[in-house]
Each structure stands twice: as C-alpha cells, then as structure tokens.
Design a protein around this motif. Sequence first.
Motif, short mmCIF file in Angstrom:
data_model
loop_
_atom_site.label_atom_id
_atom_site.label_comp_id
_atom_site.label_asym_id
_atom_site.label_seq_id
_atom_site.Cartn_x
_atom_site.Cartn_y
_atom_site.Cartn_z
N TYR A 135 -4.41 -5.21 3.77
CA TYR A 135 -4.76 -3.80 3.53
C TYR A 135 -5.08 -3.55 2.06
O TYR A 135 -5.52 -2.45 1.72
CB TYR A 135 -3.57 -2.91 3.95
CG TYR A 135 -3.38 -2.85 5.46
CD1 TYR A 135 -2.77 -3.91 6.14
CD2 TYR A 135 -3.83 -1.76 6.19
CE1 TYR A 135 -2.62 -3.87 7.52
CE2 TYR A 135 -3.67 -1.71 7.57
CZ TYR A 135 -3.07 -2.76 8.23
OH TYR A 135 -2.92 -2.72 9.60
N THR A 146 -2.13 -1.73 -5.05
CA THR A 146 -3.44 -1.95 -4.42
C THR A 146 -3.97 -3.37 -4.64
O THR A 146 -4.98 -3.74 -4.05
CB THR A 146 -4.46 -0.91 -4.92
OG1 THR A 146 -4.43 -0.89 -6.35
CG2 THR A 146 -4.14 0.47 -4.39
N TYR A 154 -9.75 -4.87 5.15
CA TYR A 154 -10.51 -4.15 4.10
C TYR A 154 -10.14 -4.73 2.73
O TYR A 154 -10.98 -4.85 1.84
CB TYR A 154 -10.23 -2.65 4.15
CG TYR A 154 -10.90 -1.89 3.03
CD1 TYR A 154 -12.29 -1.84 2.92
CD2 TYR A 154 -10.14 -1.25 2.04
CE1 TYR A 154 -12.91 -1.18 1.87
CE2 TYR A 154 -10.75 -0.58 0.98
CZ TYR A 154 -12.13 -0.55 0.90
OH TYR A 154 -12.74 0.11 -0.15
N ALA A 157 0.84 -1.21 0.00
CA ALA A 157 0.00 0.00 0.00
C ALA A 157 0.87 1.26 0.00
O ALA A 157 0.59 2.23 -0.71
CB ALA A 157 -0.92 0.00 1.22
N ILE A 209 -5.89 4.41 1.72
CA ILE A 209 -5.23 3.41 2.58
C ILE A 209 -3.81 3.83 2.96
O ILE A 209 -3.23 3.30 3.90
CB ILE A 209 -5.21 2.00 1.92
CG1 ILE A 209 -4.53 2.02 0.54
CG2 ILE A 209 -6.63 1.45 1.82
CD1 ILE A 209 -4.31 0.62 -0.04
N GLY A 252 -5.25 2.78 6.08
CA GLY A 252 -6.24 1.74 5.78
C GLY A 252 -6.41 0.82 6.97
O GLY A 252 -5.76 0.96 8.00
#
Length: 450
Positions: free
Chosen positions: A117, A86, A445, A81, A433, A441
């Motif tokens: 994350y 991502t 999630y 992150a 995040i 973040g």
Amino acid sequence: MDVRVKNGRIVDADRVYQGDVYIKDGKIAAIMTGDEVIAAAEEIDAKGNFIFPGGIDPHVHFNDPGYNWRETFSTGSKAAAAGGITTIIDMPLQNTPNLLNINAYKNKAEAVKNASYIDYCFWGGFVNDNIADFDGMADIGAKHFKAFMSSAGSDYPFVNNGIIKKAMEKLAGTKLMLGFHCEDYHIIAEEEKKITQAGKNTRRDFLDSRPLIAEFIATKNIIDMAGYTGAKVHICHVSHPEVAEEIRKAKHQGVKITAETCPHYLVFTEEDMLEKGTLLKCAPPLRNRQAREGLWQYVLDGTLDCVVSDHSPASSEEKLDDGGKKSIWDVWSGISGVQTGFQVIFNEVYHKRKLSPCYVAKMMSLGAAKAFDLYPAKGAVIPGADGDLAIVDPEKEWEIKGDKLLYTNKISGFEGLKGKGCVVTSILRGQVIYQNEIIVGKPGYGRLIQ
Ligand SMILES: [Zn+2]
C-alpha cells in the motif's frame, strides 16, 4: 490539479506555515500561501491540522516472502499507511531466501509487487561471503547493504573486520552505503555464557547480557573502519547517548556516517521491560532513564539523522514468555512499531517537550530521506516532490490498543501507551491511502523505488 489539501499548517524542516498543497500526476505541483485558489478534482480539508511530509521508515522487517506468520508486505504496509508512513526500506533477513544476491532481490520484488500500500525499497544483505554480489544487487536498485556484528541467526552470518574492510574498500567513493547492527558478538556470547551457566533466566539477566560496551565498541569499530576506508556507513538503532556521542565526533571529523534510533529507546527504559515483559525485549536492549533522556539531545541536534521503528514482529507464541514458563533466551527479540512511531514521536516532541513540529518532520521523514538518498523526491513538502503527505490532528487523543493494530500479529510493546496527536490522513503520490481510521488505498499501488 488533481488534489488540493487546504487550510492546513505545512511543516518544513525549519518553519511551519499556513498554505494549500496542490498535487498533480502524483507530484506536488504548487504550494499556495495567498488567497488564490486553483481548481482541483479532489479537496481535502486539513483545517486545524499539520501537513507533514509522508513518513519514511528505513528500518522495517516485513518478513516477506517466507516468514508470513510474523508479517507480510500487505499487513505491514497497511499498518505503516495507518501510521502516516508512506515509504519504508525493508530489511534483507528473515526472507526466503535472504537478499544476498541479484536473484533473491528479483524474487522478492516479484513476490511483493502486488501487495504494498506504500512505496518501498529493499536493503541488500551483507554477510561474510557475498561482497561479489553487491554489484548485481546495486544494478537493479539496492543502495544499502545491511550487516550484523552480532548473531542474527545461522542463515545470516555476522561479519568480521577483514570482511568489513573489504566491503568498505569496494564501496568507498560510491553512493552505496553499508548499514550495521552494532553489538559485539564476542562480548555478548561471553556474557550470555556466564549468565546461563549460572542458571540465570530473568528479564534482568537478558538486559545484563547485552551491556553498553558491546554496542559502544562495535560502533567505534565501524566508525574507525569508515574513517580509514572512506566508505559511507549507517549505524542502526543507537540505544545510548555514549554511542551517539561517538557518532557526533565522527561526523565532526568528516566520517561519512549517518545513524538512527527508535521510538522505544526514546520513550521506554529497562524498568518498562522488567515490568511489562518480553513485548519490550529488543536488541540492543532498553537502557536506563538517564540514557533515554540523554539520547534525546542527539536526536534534537541532528546527530541521529532519523527515528525508525525497527518493526520486528513475531507471533504471540514466539514473543510472549507464557507467564515465565518460556525461557527469556528463547523469546523473540524485536518490537512491532511501524504503525505507531509517528504518533508516539509527535506526542513526545510537541506535547511533552513543547518543541516545534519541525523536529517531527526531520525525525520521521526528512532525515531518513537525506540519509538514504531519497531526497528531494521524498522527505519534504516542496514543489516537485512526490505528493506524499501525513496529515496530523495535533489534539486527537489516542491509546494504543492491540485491536487497532493492522499487523499480522496484533501485539506490540507500545500497547497501553496514551498520548495526543495522530495521523488522520495519509496520501501517497496524490492518492489518499488512509483516512478516518480506514485503509482506502489499494494493494500494489505502492511501488519499488529503484
Ligand atoms: Zn532490525
């Protein structure tokens, strides 16, 4: 709208343009290029910055569950992150158990479900006796199966042509893909034997033990088998332009093949490994300067679909040679790089080579999204896609230092590297995040993409 990312320059595969990105319910809802403004609950100012699609790294080893002293999904995904990544696809080995059947797959999904994350997928494993297990893994979401042509340890046996042919015939005509670590086991075994029997034990000896021909012949083999069977294949971590040239020709001939390389093959050479040491020990090994430059041509022309970290962490005890006291053969082979790939490639492309940031979007996101069947949900800043963004400040200077790395083991062959331009904000499905050097973040999630 939930989020408006304003004033940034949006980077597509073929253009860079000024615009505002709006996200609603986790997805990109609109991109506005005029003066019109839509109300949004949260505004993020990207003035002066590039807005890239969130990075996709389809080759990481987070080692979870089972090898948590090297990395965990928590630390690995935080590091990703912070580096603008991502979505990752995690490798099936160095897991307890390895992902060789549906139960192992379910076990892993359960083990990491509250940890990540960022979004993630799992590679299924492909060893010498689990072809019958592909269906079960595919039923619950595995789309790719990874095999080795060289040794990957006793609990992850490498495959031979008979097994490969069977697997390819099974998957031909489907969307499922086989991925290969292409180095020929027998060539390396004989080279290692010759070198170690002569009592040799230097960094140079390690490099010599894994010659180009081992990678070349293994890749050619997979290309020929894929052409013969019609199966979809992916070549992992191509290290040399002569190998990439074979892939270019295969694509031309209609073989269903994609391929990747890594930042370390694009920025370092064997001289760096000789000088800097075992932090840069990897397989295939780093090559010479001419090879490194040659490899760039194949990244830029799209032969190599994506740039991946092959993030392969280890503890200091495993990774360092203790001032030469530990044998080069016993040192862990692999480089940690999931946090730093985006900035390293951005610096190389945009600053050093003065090329368009569009190349970065392709290398770090779009290429992987297409190769790994994640597009158009991932890989591009377009309406309907997931709201995954990496916002890059193009002029921000950086130096990679251990204490800034979020890995379980804060060591990397990239330490000491300096450059300009790095990710300042990462957004996953509309949620920030990472921002201002802080992970904001929440674990869990990030979700499993099935
Ligand atoms: Zn790997």
